[in-house]
Design a protein around this motif. Sequence first.
Motif, mmCIF file in Angstrom:
data_model
loop_
_atom_site.group_PDB
_atom_site.id
_atom_site.type_symbol
_atom_site.label_atom_id
_atom_site.label_comp_id
_atom_site.label_asym_id
_atom_site.label_seq_id
_atom_site.Cartn_x
_atom_site.Cartn_y
_atom_site.Cartn_z
ATOM 1 N N THR A 323 55.416 -12.302 74.265
ATOM 2 C CA THR A 323 54.655 -13.813 73.784
ATOM 3 C C THR A 323 54.420 -13.828 72.764
ATOM 4 N N THR A 324 53.758 -12.737 72.063
ATOM 5 C CA THR A 324 53.539 -12.673 70.722
ATOM 6 C C THR A 324 54.656 -12.461 69.795
ATOM 7 N N LEU A 325 55.681 -11.971 70.235
ATOM 8 C CA LEU A 325 57.032 -11.693 69.471
ATOM 9 C C LEU A 325 57.644 -13.129 69.506
ATOM 10 N N GLY A 326 57.673 -14.038 70.377
ATOM 11 C CA GLY A 326 58.216 -15.388 70.687
ATOM 12 C C GLY A 326 57.476 -16.190 69.562
ATOM 13 N N VAL A 327 56.010 -16.060 69.339
ATOM 14 C CA VAL A 327 55.361 -16.834 68.272
ATOM 15 C C VAL A 327 55.825 -16.693 67.058
ATOM 16 N N PHE A 328 56.240 -15.377 66.559
ATOM 17 C CA PHE A 328 56.621 -15.178 65.166
ATOM 18 C C PHE A 328 58.121 -15.390 64.948
ATOM 19 N N LEU A 329 58.897 -15.357 66.221
ATOM 20 C CA LEU A 329 60.300 -15.592 65.996
ATOM 21 C C LEU A 329 60.709 -17.310 65.973
ATOM 22 N N MET A 330 59.637 -17.987 66.500
ATOM 23 C CA MET A 330 60.071 -19.643 66.779
ATOM 24 C C MET A 330 60.358 -20.006 65.798
ATOM 25 N N ASP A 331 59.777 -19.992 64.497
ATOM 26 C CA ASP A 331 60.111 -20.626 63.227
ATOM 27 C C ASP A 331 60.928 -19.735 62.396
ATOM 28 N N LYS A 332 61.396 -18.636 62.857
ATOM 29 C CA LYS A 332 62.386 -17.922 62.021
ATOM 30 C C LYS A 332 63.788 -18.306 62.787
ATOM 31 N N SER A 333 63.740 -17.764 64.013
ATOM 32 C CA SER A 333 65.237 -17.938 64.861
ATOM 33 C C SER A 333 65.650 -19.280 65.161
#
Length: 479
Positions: A323-333
């Motif tokens: 879930t933490t990874l999803g937070v960081f990827l949301m506005d990148k990918s």
Amino acid sequence: MERNNTTSETWQSSIPLLVHKANNKGPSSSSSSSIPTVLMLTTLVAVLGSYVFGSAVGYSSPSQSGIMHDLNLALAQYSIFGSILTIGAMIGAILSGTVADYVGRRLAMGFAEVFCIFGWVAISFAKDAWWLYVGRLFVGFGIGLLSYVVPVYVAEITPKNLRGGFTTVHQLMICIGMSLTYLMGANLNWRVVSLIGTIPCLVQLLSRPFIPDSPRWLSKVDRVKESDSALQHLRGKNADVYQEATEIREYIETLQQQTEASLVGLFQLQYLKSLTVGVGLMILQQFGGINGIIFYANSIFISAGFSESIGTVAMVVVKIPMTTLGVFLMDKSGRRPLLLVSAVGTCLGCFLAALSFFLQDLHKWKELSPVLALVGVLIYVGSYSIGMGAIPWVIMSEIFPINVKGSAGSFVTFVNWLCSWIVSYAFNFLMSWSSAGTFFIFSGVCGLTVVFVARLVPETKGRTLEQIQASLNSYSTKK
């Protein structure tokens, strides 16, 4: 009738102008690399409601044996206790948009927490099943409100370049609340765990007066000076918010030429695509099996022949980092790639779990099938956590214009909780019918999600709420 047609024409003709203006804005303070402290603290206060959501969902699984033993409950009675949470949440969801539009996002969160506190206290001091039901129903009502208000509030206070990641913190806090409640429930008495559940409610309730209300909601209710002040506060005292404030005002002035849409009014052609995307994602999210798997994780591992304690800890270990990874990827990918990866992963995870139960039914690979079930569930949970858990809520908070956001958000949130109740209620019956068949069905739904996302879901990364909503409604009208 003539007035409505004129209004509709005005609205349609204004959309290209709004999109053009939004697309041709110069660089604004919202694109700055620094994140204002006030924005971070305000978001943290808001997502305490998400933690409450997660703790409520995670409470029933580890507390089952203790509650049934102490209050001498039958399995049917405990099933009512588990599922009545979603009944309360459906009621809260129906009212969520109206409450949030009438009193504002900030007061709506406080209203929800009062219900949650009462519910947790009622559960903690329950002497019979009825007090358990009342407490669980009140907690459900509170999280039904929070499940709509929190992501909408966070989306409305954050700049476009941070909105995806910040809104995804809603799901991260749900995950943390669920995981910590799992762990506490395995080591503490269920009454103590329910009392602990009141702490984040109280913290949010007491912190709420110190955070600003949504600038977009304030502008909608003609409190323009307060809206500008709130926006300045959220962006930092030295930030230039003129462009963003002007864009919000222009968009809302155009929307105010239309009347507030009722529930029936949502089903107009101009809102068709937004409604299809919002409702479709919520249905597919829930019918993919998440609440059945989360609510009854222990019994799944037992049925698969695996240690329930190891399985539960493994879920926690996988869920929080993903879930933490999803937070960081949301506005990148972007939203769409994450959704597609997530849906493919959940499809694979359910297929592996189904294969495990299928091999058990055939009495083959008896040593391997429990491990296969664990791997399947962990792939499912990890994949869900990176995208399907958060992104439908992010997109729901982005795609509806503010003049329909209350009724549309209530409807979409209600659909989510209704589907959640159907899955959580039917799950044990489905598992009794066929464990392999149940997970094959979930795998099929996750496969349909891939097709739905690829064909219908727009990319909202890096666009203002006004751009997203204008382009979607323009598209719907032209179609």
